[in-house]
Design an enzyme around this catalytic site. Structure first.
Site, PDB file in Angstrom:
ATOM      1  CE1 TYR A 143      -3.635  -2.519   0.579  1.00 39.46           C
ATOM      2  CE2 TYR A 143      -4.552  -0.721   1.121  1.00 39.46           C
ATOM      3  CZ  TYR A 143      -4.601  -1.988   0.843  1.00 39.46           C
ATOM      4  OH  TYR A 143      -5.775  -2.648   0.698  1.00 39.46           O
ATOM      5  CE  LYS A 194       1.756 -17.445  -3.423  1.00 37.77           C
ATOM      6  NZ  LYS A 194       0.762 -18.622  -3.723  1.00 37.77           N
ATOM      7  CG  ASP A 226      -1.902 -20.073  -2.014  1.00 33.43           C
ATOM      8  OD1 ASP A 226      -1.445 -19.971  -0.892  1.00 33.43           O
ATOM      9  OD2 ASP A 226      -1.839 -20.826  -3.012  1.00 33.43           O
ATOM     10  CG  ASP A 250      -7.959  -4.646   1.685  1.00 33.35           C
ATOM     11  OD1 ASP A 250      -8.855  -4.392   2.311  1.00 33.35           O
ATOM     12  OD2 ASP A 250      -7.949  -4.606   0.565  1.00 33.35           O
ATOM     13  CG  ASP A 254     -13.387  -7.316   2.812  1.00 36.92           C
ATOM     14  OD1 ASP A 254     -13.193  -6.437   3.722  1.00 36.92           O
ATOM     15  OD2 ASP A 254     -13.739  -6.734   1.733  1.00 36.92           O
TER      16      ASP A 254
HETATM   17  C1  IPM Z   1     -10.230  -1.361   4.071  1.00 38.18           C
HETATM   18  C2  IPM Z   1     -10.502  -0.646   2.879  1.00 38.18           C
HETATM   19  C3  IPM Z   1      -9.633   0.404   2.644  1.00 38.18           C
HETATM   20  C4  IPM Z   1      -8.230  -0.462   2.426  1.00 38.18           C
HETATM   21  C5  IPM Z   1      -9.788   1.132   1.373  1.00 38.18           C
HETATM   22  C6  IPM Z   1     -10.826   1.886   1.248  1.00 38.18           C
HETATM   23  C7  IPM Z   1      -8.624   2.249   1.147  1.00 38.18           C
HETATM   24  O1  IPM Z   1     -10.783  -1.547   1.990  1.00 38.18           O
HETATM   25  O2  IPM Z   1     -10.329  -0.493   5.269  1.00 38.18           O
HETATM   26  O3  IPM Z   1     -10.129  -2.466   4.328  1.00 38.18           O
HETATM   27  O4  IPM Z   1      -8.046  -1.160   1.296  1.00 38.18           O
HETATM   28  O5  IPM Z   1      -7.577  -0.860   3.549  1.00 38.18           O
HETATM   29 MG    MG Z   2     -10.621  -3.490   2.534  1.00 35.85          MG
END
Ligand code: IPM
Ligand code: MG
Length: 361
Positions: A143, A194, A226, A250, A254
């Site tokens: 990032y 990885k 993975d 990230d 999710d």
């Molecule tokens: C998160 C989001 C952010 C990230 C974006 C909105 C920049 O997806 O906080 O997970 O990628 O970190």
């Molecule tokens: Mg995110």
């Protein structure tokens, strides 16, 4: 004794202002109950800041955040700003906030609530009892690594470049947070990388392994990313605490969030070595339902609980909020994202009112 706190609210974009309004009301009720004196400051970030000032993270916002005890953030981003140059994008404001406050440790809990087992897309026996904490490195890796950019070569062809880079000290400090987090939980830590392909991951694995002897009570394991993604949906109960870099975290956070049925339920804490932390839902700004009173405010409310626990040292107040959330779910109150047959469908505001009713009863 009355405790005084200064809290910065960053409502941001999309459903942000709606869920923030609910969270602020809940916090006001809690403040009264626990004799906390809270001074609120609201500041601009993301698309809202771009519209008002031309930049996604105005200097005053960062300054206000720095001067507060904690920052409560809702969400940023939306279609409207998606085609702006990168330095003017809402996401750049969020990344600037993380970097500006030195928030290298992102804690993302994913715990399934018994009330919501049916909201998960996975079988009840797979998700029942899931309680995972993802510790994501937040201010390094691909990032932020240099060089980055879209460069044009001599032939005129463009090349997009990002750099995944971690130094030993960056790995060590997130590693320590992860081991300590695991010590307060199930004492199992899985480091995700990885290392079979990437040198940066090899260094990651080496350093995490070298930290392990300092934490003899922790059972450390390693997985390639993975495989970790597959294991998360195959048998998530094998995980307790996961530590990983920015990009992998990230993605995996999710996936872990969705095990619990809805990403609309999950809070997060972003912490630095010192100074204020930022507390925000894991979900985004959901522009498709913004302004329609359909959003689930519970992740934002649970972020308030995390703030009370981690930043303000008010665990009893945090417990009370978390209990209130469980109680409204027990009553059958649901927003659309966690709705199931026989439950009562509420809007964002009504869900907030239900929480306050429970808190005041
Ligand atoms: C998160 C989001 C952010 C990230 C974006 C909105 C920049 O997806 O906080 O997970 O990628 O970190
Ligand atoms: Mg995110």
């Amino acid at each position: 004794m009355t405790q005084h706190y200064q809290i910065t609210l960053l409502p941001g974009d999309g459903i942000g202002p709606e869920i923030m309004a609910v969270a602020a009301d809940v916090l006001k009720v809690i403040a009264q109950k626990f004799n906390l004196q809270i001074e609120f400051k609201t500041a601009l970030i993301g698309g809202a800041a771009i519209d008002a000032t031309g930049e996604p993270l105005p200097k005053e916002t960062l300054e206000t955040c720095r001067q507060s005890d904690a920052v409560l953030l809702a969400a940023i981003g939306g279609y409207k700003w998606d085609n702006l140059p990168r330095h003017q994008r809402p996401e750049t404001g969020l990344l600037g906030l993380r970097a500006g406050l030195g928030l290298f440790a992102n804690l993302r809990p994913a715990k399934i609530l018994p009330q919501l087992i049916d909201a998960s897309s996975l079988k009840p026996e797979v998700v029942e009892g899931v309680d995972i904490m993802v510790v994501r490195e937040l201010t390094g890796g691909i990032y932020f690594g240099q060089p980055k950019g879209i460069f044009t070569s001599e032939t005129g062809e463009k090349r997009g470049v990002n750099t995944m880079v971690y130094s030993e000290s960056e790995i060590d400090r997130i590693g320590k947070v992860a081991f300590e987090t695991a010590q307060k939980r199930g004492k199992k830590l899985c480091s995700v990388d990885k290392a079979n392909v990437l040198e940066v991951s090899q260094l990651w694995r080496d350093r995490i392994t070298q930290l392990a002897p300092e934490y003899p009570d922790i059972e450390l394991s390693h997985l390639y990313v993975d495989n970790a993604a597959m294991q998360l949906v195959r048998w998530p109960k094998q995980f307790d605490t996961i530590v990983t870099g920015n990009l992998f975290g990230d993605i995996l956070s999710d996936a872990a969030a969705m095990l619990t049925g809805s990403i609309g339920m999950l809070p997060s804490a972003s912490l630095g070595a010192s100074g204020p932390g930022v507390f925000e839902p894991v979900h985004g700004s959901a522009p498709d339902i913004a302004g329609q009173d359909k959003a689930n405010p519970l992740a934002q409310v649970l972020s308030v609980a995390m703030m009370l626990r981690y930043a303000l040292d008010q665990p009893a107040a945090a417990d009370m909020i978390e209990q209130a959330v469980l109680q409204v779910l027990d009553r059958g109150d649901r927003t659309g994202d966690i709705m199931s047959p026989g439950m009562k469908l509420l809007g964002c505001r009504a869900m907030g009112d239900a929480l306050i009713e429970v808190l005041e009863s």
